[in-house]
Design an enzyme around this catalytic site. Sequence first.
Site, PDB file in Angstrom:
ATOM      1  N   TRP A 251       1.196  -0.876  -0.394  1.00 46.67           N
ATOM      2  CA  TRP A 251      -0.305  -0.421   0.104  1.00 46.67           C
ATOM      3  C   TRP A 251       1.182   0.880   0.440  1.00 46.67           C
ATOM      4  O   TRP A 251       1.857   1.241   0.635  1.00 46.67           O
ATOM      5  CB  TRP A 251      -1.093   0.239   1.211  1.00 46.67           C
ATOM      6  CG  TRP A 251      -1.949   0.780   1.431  1.00 46.67           C
ATOM      7  CD1 TRP A 251      -3.042   1.762   0.570  1.00 46.67           C
ATOM      8  CD2 TRP A 251      -2.093   1.974   2.674  1.00 46.67           C
ATOM      9  NE1 TRP A 251      -3.357   2.450   1.023  1.00 46.67           N
ATOM     10  CE2 TRP A 251      -2.902   3.034   2.645  1.00 46.67           C
ATOM     11  CE3 TRP A 251      -2.058   1.909   3.867  1.00 46.67           C
ATOM     12  CZ2 TRP A 251      -3.377   3.589   3.395  1.00 46.67           C
ATOM     13  CZ3 TRP A 251      -2.067   2.955   4.552  1.00 46.67           C
ATOM     14  CH2 TRP A 251      -2.840   3.957   4.968  1.00 46.67           C
TER      15      TRP A 251
ATOM     16  N   ASP B  21      -2.033  -6.114   8.471  1.00 44.50           N
ATOM     17  CA  ASP B  21      -2.743  -5.188   8.061  1.00 44.50           C
ATOM     18  C   ASP B  21      -4.178  -5.803   8.204  1.00 44.50           C
ATOM     19  O   ASP B  21      -3.794  -6.522   6.925  1.00 44.50           O
ATOM     20  CB  ASP B  21      -2.381  -4.096   7.633  1.00 44.50           C
ATOM     21  CG  ASP B  21      -2.948  -2.794   7.075  1.00 44.50           C
ATOM     22  OD1 ASP B  21      -3.548  -3.171   7.381  1.00 44.50           O
ATOM     23  OD2 ASP B  21      -2.552  -2.123   6.367  1.00 44.50           O
TER      24      ASP B  21
ATOM     25  N   ALA C 261      -7.035  -4.776   6.836  1.00 46.07           N
ATOM     26  CA  ALA C 261      -8.218  -3.914   6.154  1.00 46.07           C
ATOM     27  C   ALA C 261      -9.337  -3.514   5.782  1.00 46.07           C
ATOM     28  O   ALA C 261     -10.278  -3.005   5.894  1.00 46.07           O
ATOM     29  CB  ALA C 261      -7.772  -2.601   6.218  1.00 46.07           C
TER      30      ALA C 261
ATOM     31  N   LYS D 277     -13.878  -0.263   5.611  1.00 47.77           N
ATOM     32  CA  LYS D 277     -14.545  -1.045   4.372  1.00 47.77           C
ATOM     33  C   LYS D 277     -15.886  -1.718   4.638  1.00 47.77           C
ATOM     34  O   LYS D 277     -16.774  -2.718   4.376  1.00 47.77           O
ATOM     35  CB  LYS D 277     -13.500  -1.574   3.689  1.00 47.77           C
ATOM     36  CG  LYS D 277     -12.203  -0.576   2.518  1.00 47.77           C
ATOM     37  CD  LYS D 277     -11.303  -0.078   3.592  1.00 47.77           C
ATOM     38  CE  LYS D 277     -10.553   0.691   2.574  1.00 47.77           C
ATOM     39  NZ  LYS D 277      -9.752   1.676   3.147  1.00 47.77           N
TER      40      LYS D 277
END
Length: 398
Positions: free
Chosen positions: A130, A211, A213, A246
């Site tokens: 990212w 991570d 997400a 999200k």
Amino acid sequence: MLQTLKPVPPDALLAVTEAFRADPSRDRVDLGVGVYRDATGITPVPRAVRAAEQKMLSRQATKAYVGQGGNRPFAAFMEKLALGANHPALRDGRVVTLQSVGGTGALRLVAELIRLSGYTGAVQVSNPTWANHVPVLQGAGLATAAYPYYDIPAGRLLAGRMLEALSACEPGTVVLLHGSCHNPTGADPEPGHWAELAEVMARRQLVPFVDLAYQGLGRGLDADAAGLRLLCERLPEVLVALSCSKTFGLYRERVGAVMCVAENAAAAATSMSHLQALARRNYSMPPDHGAAIVAEIASDPALHADWQQELDDMRDRVNGLRKSLAGALRSELDSGRFDFIEQQAGMFSMLGLPKDAVERLRNEHHIYTAPDSRLNVAGLSGKEIAAVARAIAAVSRT
Ligand code: LMR
């Protein structure tokens, strides 16, 4: 003092949204920043979120601060969502969780915690990763290095090379992994790869920093967390950044969590004391609204079921868009070059196009991807698929 500062360029990914907004074309398509859109092209407030907000607002009696670790029922729910209700690490009391300002706030707090521990090595990140991972880590004073992850032209995961590179890391090295729905590639390790990752990390005494997400948007709530759950079973320490942007559609509410899985309950409690101190000197107290919404959904079985249903529907829709786009590209190009889009998971895939092709997509076809040719598949409403496929085919032929 301010006169000594030199201007810095705007964030390259966020600049895509600005460029899109400034484009007067009626054909413009925004496939830049990762937000889900429905068939009408909007990013909806999930039904359960709306209902939870109504319930909360009618009964809210105070705006006094929530405590330092944030909303505790929220934190307990996030632990169970990420680890599953009966995870041994939860039973052993070696998990602590602090509400954070979005997933990025969680990444930053973990980065500061790593630095506070006296860590002097580089944090290993996937190549690619990212676009904001390296700035967040380096912004907290950490060095970074990259391990092989993905063959961009071939559109495939480099599992063997990743494992080989991690096997050569010094003991104690922190390794940033994407729990699922890898951003920007959409290529996730298979369950067998996670088992190998856990074995290598345990053998080399590496510290996973996960991570997570996009839980629920790839293969399902449990499947998307299976790799993380395995690491937390096999390894003494795991650092985790969680995001509700999200998974709960709460983007602008900025709600996420830092979760530390430590070797034992005492080490976990010490980590929590540092996280609270770090939060205090960064922003003092967490915001309330987003975490309160998640806690409300968690406490109401009907809302919880409705949220899960809507998340399942979103995931099915994105997978349908992947299939349609890959099919349209196959017809346009008469080749399976972009078939990987259909096999990957989550919101993103990377087209693997050079910079000039990305610019042509934007300038000639009004299609806005991230600068590295990452495409937010979840940003397609569906109607534009034929035009998007035609444009991608046109810029990738020459
Ligand atoms: C993305 O990668 O597009 C999202 O995570 C949004 C962001 O902040 O970059």
